[in-house]
Design an enzyme around this catalytic site. Structure first.
Site, mmCIF file in Angstrom:
data_model
loop_
_atom_site.group_PDB
_atom_site.id
_atom_site.type_symbol
_atom_site.label_atom_id
_atom_site.label_comp_id
_atom_site.label_asym_id
_atom_site.label_seq_id
_atom_site.Cartn_x
_atom_site.Cartn_y
_atom_site.Cartn_z
ATOM 1 N N LYS A 161 2.308 -2.517 -7.362
ATOM 2 C CA LYS A 161 3.846 -2.254 -7.900
ATOM 3 C C LYS A 161 5.024 -3.359 -7.809
ATOM 4 O O LYS A 161 5.789 -4.230 -7.851
ATOM 5 C CB LYS A 161 4.660 -1.022 -8.074
ATOM 6 C CG LYS A 161 5.864 -1.347 -8.301
ATOM 7 C CD LYS A 161 6.271 -1.365 -9.993
ATOM 8 C CE LYS A 161 7.668 -1.771 -10.608
ATOM 9 N NZ LYS A 161 8.106 -2.200 -12.183
ATOM 10 N N LYS B 103 4.157 -10.020 -19.732
ATOM 11 C CA LYS B 103 3.809 -8.768 -19.820
ATOM 12 C C LYS B 103 2.785 -8.402 -20.368
ATOM 13 O O LYS B 103 1.234 -7.979 -19.659
ATOM 14 C CB LYS B 103 4.825 -8.625 -21.011
ATOM 15 C CG LYS B 103 6.483 -7.500 -20.428
ATOM 16 C CD LYS B 103 5.752 -6.274 -19.440
ATOM 17 C CE LYS B 103 6.558 -7.401 -17.800
ATOM 18 N NZ LYS B 103 7.299 -7.171 -16.640
ATOM 19 N N HIS C 245 5.965 -32.604 -24.612
ATOM 20 C CA HIS C 245 5.297 -33.418 -23.683
ATOM 21 C C HIS C 245 3.732 -32.809 -22.811
ATOM 22 O O HIS C 245 3.760 -33.435 -21.126
ATOM 23 C CB HIS C 245 6.557 -32.847 -22.722
ATOM 24 C CG HIS C 245 8.242 -33.694 -22.897
ATOM 25 N ND1 HIS C 245 8.405 -35.148 -23.275
ATOM 26 C CD2 HIS C 245 9.158 -32.821 -23.278
ATOM 27 C CE1 HIS C 245 9.598 -34.672 -23.860
ATOM 28 N NE2 HIS C 245 10.488 -33.400 -23.024
ATOM 29 N N GLU D 95 9.058 -14.257 -19.978
ATOM 30 C CA GLU D 95 9.294 -12.605 -19.319
ATOM 31 C C GLU D 95 7.867 -12.233 -19.972
ATOM 32 O O GLU D 95 8.021 -11.205 -20.303
ATOM 33 C CB GLU D 95 10.287 -12.005 -19.264
ATOM 34 C CG GLU D 95 10.124 -10.628 -19.624
ATOM 35 C CD GLU D 95 10.424 -9.864 -17.798
ATOM 36 O OE1 GLU D 95 10.008 -10.675 -16.922
ATOM 37 O OE2 GLU D 95 9.209 -8.619 -17.805
ATOM 38 N N ASN E 63 0.469 0.257 6.158
ATOM 39 C CA ASN E 63 1.645 -0.270 5.026
ATOM 40 C C ASN E 63 2.005 -2.080 5.564
ATOM 41 O O ASN E 63 2.732 -1.375 6.296
ATOM 42 C CB ASN E 63 1.746 0.084 3.361
ATOM 43 C CG ASN E 63 3.099 -0.214 2.841
ATOM 44 O OD1 ASN E 63 2.146 -1.848 2.777
ATOM 45 N ND2 ASN E 63 4.199 0.115 2.243
ATOM 46 N N GLY E 64 1.671 -2.944 5.317
ATOM 47 C CA GLY E 64 2.046 -4.307 6.114
ATOM 48 C C GLY E 64 1.293 -4.610 5.760
ATOM 49 O O GLY E 64 0.184 -5.430 4.901
ATOM 50 N N ARG F 248 1.908 1.425 -5.963
ATOM 51 C CA ARG F 248 1.619 0.630 -4.697
ATOM 52 C C ARG F 248 0.274 -0.024 -4.427
ATOM 53 O O ARG F 248 0.458 -0.826 -3.996
ATOM 54 C CB ARG F 248 2.050 1.263 -3.540
ATOM 55 C CG ARG F 248 3.833 1.844 -3.715
ATOM 56 C CD ARG F 248 3.912 2.716 -2.852
ATOM 57 N NE ARG F 248 3.728 1.758 -1.453
ATOM 58 C CZ ARG F 248 5.358 1.732 -1.129
ATOM 59 N NH1 ARG F 248 6.396 1.687 -1.243
ATOM 60 N NH2 ARG F 248 5.226 0.661 -0.346
ATOM 61 N N GLU G 10 -0.525 -9.588 -17.593
ATOM 62 C CA GLU G 10 -0.098 -7.877 -16.817
ATOM 63 C C GLU G 10 -0.701 -7.453 -17.341
ATOM 64 O O GLU G 10 -1.853 -7.061 -16.155
ATOM 65 C CB GLU G 10 1.150 -8.019 -16.025
ATOM 66 C CG GLU G 10 2.161 -8.851 -15.439
ATOM 67 C CD GLU G 10 2.870 -7.979 -14.718
ATOM 68 O OE1 GLU G 10 4.090 -7.923 -15.672
ATOM 69 O OE2 GLU G 10 3.018 -7.625 -13.567
ATOM 70 N N TRP H 298 -3.873 -1.454 -1.314
ATOM 71 C CA TRP H 298 -3.436 -2.805 -1.935
ATOM 72 C C TRP H 298 -4.093 -4.111 -1.451
ATOM 73 O O TRP H 298 -3.129 -4.410 -0.318
ATOM 74 C CB TRP H 298 -3.023 -2.880 -2.668
ATOM 75 C CG TRP H 298 -2.655 -4.456 -3.013
ATOM 76 C CD1 TRP H 298 -3.202 -4.483 -4.799
ATOM 77 C CD2 TRP H 298 -1.469 -5.706 -3.225
ATOM 78 N NE1 TRP H 298 -2.280 -5.922 -5.703
ATOM 79 C CE2 TRP H 298 -1.984 -7.014 -4.437
ATOM 80 C CE3 TRP H 298 -1.250 -6.332 -1.901
ATOM 81 C CZ2 TRP H 298 -1.461 -8.553 -4.400
ATOM 82 C CZ3 TRP H 298 -0.407 -7.679 -2.643
ATOM 83 C CH2 TRP H 298 -0.652 -8.439 -3.343
ATOM 84 N N CYS I 104 0.242 -0.891 -0.171
ATOM 85 C CA CYS I 104 0.010 0.475 -0.186
ATOM 86 C C CYS I 104 1.057 1.274 0.146
ATOM 87 O O CYS I 104 2.205 1.149 0.256
ATOM 88 C CB CYS I 104 -0.535 0.079 1.128
ATOM 89 S SG CYS I 104 -1.848 -1.708 1.423
HETATM 90 C C1 AGP Z 1 6.633 -7.713 -12.821
HETATM 91 O O1 AGP Z 1 6.426 -6.463 -14.300
HETATM 92 C C2 AGP Z 1 5.890 -7.738 -12.403
HETATM 93 N N1 AGP Z 1 5.034 -6.887 -11.617
HETATM 94 C C3 AGP Z 1 5.957 -8.631 -11.123
HETATM 95 O O2 AGP Z 1 6.727 -9.978 -11.427
HETATM 96 C C4 AGP Z 1 7.770 -7.806 -9.524
HETATM 97 O O3 AGP Z 1 8.810 -8.408 -11.335
HETATM 98 C C5 AGP Z 1 7.464 -8.582 -9.008
HETATM 99 O O4 AGP Z 1 6.471 -8.970 -7.833
HETATM 100 C C6 AGP Z 1 9.705 -9.082 -8.294
HETATM 101 O O5 AGP Z 1 9.716 -6.911 -7.552
HETATM 102 P P1 AGP Z 1 10.461 -6.904 -7.391
HETATM 103 O O6 AGP Z 1 12.058 -7.094 -8.283
HETATM 104 O O7 AGP Z 1 10.755 -5.112 -6.895
HETATM 105 O O8 AGP Z 1 11.327 -8.168 -5.926
#
Ligand code: AGP
Length: 603
Positions: free
Chosen positions: A598, A482, A501, A478, A100-101, A27, A485, A74, A2
């Site tokens: 994030k 993307k 497989h 990767e 936050n936490g 966040r 996401e 969040w 958050c």
């Molecule tokens: C990547 O596009 C995502 N937002 C997510 O997988 C991110 O890479 C992951 O949460 C790790 O975050 P960090 O690199 O800040 O540890």
């Protein structure tokens, strides 16, 4: 995770707290709320949805205040709702706080408070904190917060206000970030200092297990026993422009285009041309006898770890394990002597990665953090940190951080390789290829309109495969992440050799394949994979080096030729653009995709 914001001073506290909050919406953005003291009364406003909804609602109130705290959520405990939005009050309604936490013992504490006759209004763990503060309060807010947080297990960063203390905000932290910006007779509070850089660049970072009293004159910091602590005011290495979108429609597009510069910044001061090696003054490797390495990470950072592992093993012959941090914690952490641990985290706040690191750091010979955020929790837990210097990455989907991670990991692998017998000549050849990357990234970015055309033909599909082998396998993972996401498309990154497989059963005209083919060693095998896909009428987008022929593909994105080890950087810029263009065509919320944040600071 958050975002917390706050202000105390001589200006419009509500406007400033909201502005700082908007700079942290990456966040989390399920709900938002604000507390302020207005005409001596403690007031709060909460809304489900983004900060803009809260801002609009507050404008109708026309509150005047010089002190406020605010929060963007969040959701962890309790769904996004008004009742669960922060701030949360105590039983007297005289105290409000934002958090936050995650409080791991909140149920035990909740039961104890209920037995004292306290009734709860939300499903959140946070409300336990506000109720605890209310029960502990006997006229001194700092002492009440200190007593309350001494009962908490887990991670927290909190900001607390009380109607009887209109001139102070109390802060407390444990393993969650919180910092204070210093102005002239005014103070700014944020989880991320980039959010108040427009107001001040003087920042004090609260470390874990610290409390603070913030007034418009300044701040006092204390340990958990309320002994005063001296803190230095640091100067933020950020400009306001670093955290604005500029002329771009989305932060993500800005950050994709920043990669020509960020890739260059990543290698600055790390290249030793004469020795064909890399320089890492921040690391103390020479006295170490490294015999193996474990890489810990999540998400995109985990994909960077996979590339690094291949490179390290090929260049240094050192065995390397790459662990998904959230899974690693359920493994017996067997650590052989002379093990180097590398924790990769853009934010430096990912709870899974931090938990995995803490399980290992006392058993390994040396721990390194690869991170993009100064003073983040990770940088305080490792023996040494290497910074990406990519600048703030605000788009939730990671882009420039990933390519900067790969640049630094290749330089690190080069350094170890040269210490373990690689020749100067080979090292110089690798270094030249690394130094050629910024221009090659630019060449890929120049293909945006071609990639836009391809996106138009494929935005209609709901399922994709991304396939690759060796260095292209992490690139496939990767690229698929993307698309998942930001376009909410079911994209599966797969090791191409695995298709036979089972997964090949899914190949179908309505399930296109993105083939990541920039790996010379495995190119013939990838061509066979394309034949298998084509034989089943699967459509193919091939990403391949210039000069290569790939008749079987329906669409091709040509990428500048580069050695296999560095190809994931260039291929990924293409898959970032492909995902971005498809998501744009679908009208998706690119910078703040649904359900995401994030950095995931909860486990
Ligand atoms: C990547 O596009 C995502 N937002 C997510 O997988 C991110 O890479 C992951 O949460 C790790 O975050 P960090 O690199 O800040 O540890």
């Amino acid at each position: 995770m958050c975002g917390i914001s706050g202000y105390i001073g001589h200006r419009d506290a509500i406007d400033i707290a909201i502005t700082i909050l908007q700079g942290q919406e990456y966040r989390g953005y399920d709900s938002a709320g604000l507390a302020a003291i207005v005409d001596g009364k403690l007031c709060k406003k909460k809304e489900v949805g983004k900060v803009a909804v809260l801002k609009e609602s507050l404008e109708l109130e026309k509150w005047q205040s010089q002190i406020s705290i605010a929060h963007t959520r969040w959701a962890t405990h309790g769904k996004p709702s008004l009742a669960n939005a922060h701030p949360h009050h105590d039983h007297t309604h005289q105290c409000l706080l934002v958090h936050n936490g995650i409080i791991e013992n909140y149920e035990v504490l909740q039961k104890e408070l209920i037995s004292l006759g306290i009734s709860f209004n939300s499903q959140t763990d946070t409300e336990v904190i506000s109720q605890l503060v209310g029960v502990c309060y006997q006229g001194n807010l700092l002492e009440a917060v200190q007593k309350a947080v001494s009962r908490l297990e887990g991670a927290f960063a909190i900001a607390v206000m009380h109607a009887a203390h209109p001139d102070e905000i109390i802060l407390a932290t444990k393993e969650s970030p919180l910092c204070v910006g210093r102005g002239q007779q005014e103070m700014f509070i944020a989880s991320d200092p980039g959010a108040f850089v427009r107001y001040t660049r003087g920042v004090v970072y609260l470390h874990s297990c610290e409390l603070a009293r913030v007034t418009k004159q300044g701040l006092e910091v204390f340990c958990t026993q309320l002994k005063p602590k001296q803190k230095t005011i640091q100067t933020l290495g950020l400009e306001a422009s670093d955290v604005s979108k500029g002329q771009y429609p989305h932060y993500m597009l800005k950050e994709i285009y920043e990669q020509e510069r960020s890739v260059k910044h990543a290698m600055l001061s790390h290249c030793d041309d004469a020795q064909g090696s890399a320089l890492f003054e921040e690391l103390d490797l020479d006295h170490l006898n490294i015999e193996r390495s474990i890489i810990l990470a999540c998400g995109t950072s985990y994909h960077a770890g996979l590339v690094a592992a291949q490179m390290l093993e090929e260049w240094t012959r050192l065995p390397v394990r790459v662990e998904v941090a959230s899974e690693f914690r359920y493994r017996p952490s067997i650590v052989e002597p002379n093990t180097l641990v590398i924790a990769i985290s853009q934010s430096g706040e990912t709870a899974d990665t931090l938990a995995a690191l803490r399980a290992l750091k006392h058993k390994c010979c040396y721990s390194i953090g690869l991170c993009n955020v100064q003073n983040s929790t990770l940088t305080r837990e490792v023996d040494a940190s290497v910074f990406l210097r990519a600048g703030p990455e605000i788009g939730v989907a990671s882009t420039k951080a990933f390519t900067s991670q790969l640049v630094l990991l290749s330089l690190f692998a080069l350094k170890l390789a040269r210490l373990r017998g690689m020749s100067v000549q080979e090292g110089q050849s690798i270094l030249r290829d690394i130094q050629g990357l910024p221009e090659q990234v630019k060449q890929v970015l120049l293909q945006r309109s071609h990639i836009q055309d391809i996106a138009k033909r494929y935005a209609c599909y709901h399922n994709f495969f991304y396939l690759g082998r060796r260095y292209m396998f992490p690139a496939a993972l990767e690229g698929a992440l993307k698309l998942k996401e930001i376009a909410y498309i079911n994209a599966n990154g797969y090791a191409a050799g695995e298709m036979k497989h089972g997964p090949i059963a899914l190949i179908h005209p309505d399930c296109p394949t993105v083939a990541c083919m920039q790996d010379l060693v495995t190119l013939p095998k990838m061509m066979s994979n394309l034949s298998e896909v084509k034989a089943r009428d699967g459509k193919i987008i091939a990403i391949i080096s210039e000069g290569m022929k790939v008749e079987l593909a329906d669409d091709v994105i040509y990428i500048p030729q580069v050695r296999d080890e560095l190809a994931p950087i260039l291929t990924t810029v293409a898959t970032q653009l492909l995902a971005y263009e498809i998501a744009s065509l679908k009208g998706c919320e690119i910078d703040q995709p649904r359900n995401l944040a994030k950095s995931v600071t909860v486990e």
